[in-house]
Design an enzyme around this catalytic site. Structure first.
Site, PDB file in Angstrom:
ATOM      1  N   PHE A 107      -5.492 -11.958  -4.673  1.00  0.00           N
ATOM      2  CA  PHE A 107      -4.745 -11.168  -3.702  1.00  0.00           C
ATOM      3  C   PHE A 107      -3.434 -10.668  -4.295  1.00  0.00           C
ATOM      4  CE2 PHE A 107      -7.091 -14.308  -1.183  1.00  0.00           C
ATOM      5  CZ  PHE A 107      -7.668 -13.538  -0.193  1.00  0.00           C
ATOM      6  N   ASP A 108      -3.094  -9.419  -3.978  1.00  0.00           N
ATOM      7  CA  ASP A 108      -1.709  -8.969  -4.115  1.00  0.00           C
ATOM      8  C   ASP A 108      -0.899  -9.730  -3.061  1.00  0.00           C
ATOM      9  OD1 ASP A 108       0.520  -7.207  -4.815  1.00  0.00           O
ATOM     10  OD2 ASP A 108       0.114  -6.247  -2.884  1.00  0.00           O
ATOM     11  N   LEU A 109       0.423  -9.707  -3.172  1.00  0.00           N
ATOM     12  CA  LEU A 109       1.254 -10.475  -2.245  1.00  0.00           C
ATOM     13  C   LEU A 109       1.928  -9.586  -1.203  1.00  0.00           C
ATOM     14  CD1 LEU A 109       2.285 -13.291  -1.511  1.00  0.00           C
ATOM     15  CD2 LEU A 109       4.140 -12.975  -3.177  1.00  0.00           C
TER      16      LEU A 109
END
Length: 210
Positions: A8-10
């Site tokens: 995941f990107d944050l």
């Protein structure tokens, strides 16, 4: 093929930090007398802060920009940082399915760890890849490849989920499944132009892929 690993990107993907990011940029631009213009800086979220600082403050002032940003961001971090609705429940579902998870972000390690620790995301993640972990950043594939290496995961059974074109491009170059979310920085139409493998309107759309 079934996905066993999800990266995941944050910011703009797992956590709703975009209002804080914009407020911080506006404060720094004002303090340093940099024209805000049409908020072009917001389209660059997903790149390392240093790159953004150099672009807007120049080679002679980027370090001052960086320090000011980090200071003002930290001041209101806890008050203005939260998870998107359903994120914790989604992580629990993936955990129950036996899915391996990690974060790949262009945020600094200190900033990423503060957010993930504050919100309790860190307990779900096998790895957290940050700006300091690679020399080439998104949209290059290096951060995603670094996560694969550390997790000993296969690209063909891994997905990378993000909210910006930089995320989709990095996923494609790393040859993992590219998944865009429509609630972050970029609108669904903008992400669709980069032809992600999947586009999520809500976290429940992810469950059928795992």
């Amino acid at each position: 093929m079934t996905i066993h690993t999800v990266l995941f990107d944050l910011d703009g993907t797992l956590i709703d930090s975009l209002p804080l990011i914009q407020k911080t940029y506006q404060k720094v631009f004002d303090l340093m007398q940099i024209p805000w213009g049409n908020a072009e800086v917001m389209t660059l979220i997903g790149l390392p802060l240093k790159e953004i600082a150099v672009q807007f403050a120049g080679e002679d002032r980027w370090e001052d920009f960086l320090k000011r940003y980090q200071y003002h961001y930290a001041l209101e971090h806890d008050e203005m940082t939260r998870m998107y609705p359903g994120t914790l429940e989604m992580l629990e579902v993936l955990k129950d399915k036996g899915c391996s998870m990690g974060i790949v972000t262009s945020k600094s390690r200190a900033g990423a760890l503060r957010s993930t620790s504050y919100l309790g995301l860190d307990r779900y993640m096998e790895v957290i890849i940050t700006a300091e972990d690679v020399t080439r950043h998104k949209p290059q594939p290096d951060p995603v490849l670094k996560a694969l290496e550390e997790m000993k995961a296969q690209a063909q059974t891994t997905a990378y989920v993000g909210d910006s074109p930089f995320d989709i491009l990095a996923a494609k170059q790393a040859e993992v499944v590219s998944i865009g979310v429509t609630w972050g920085m970029a609108e669904g139409k903008q992400l669709a132009r980069h032809e992600p493998d999947h586009l999520l309107e809500g976290w429940e759309d992810l469950f059928g892929l795992i």
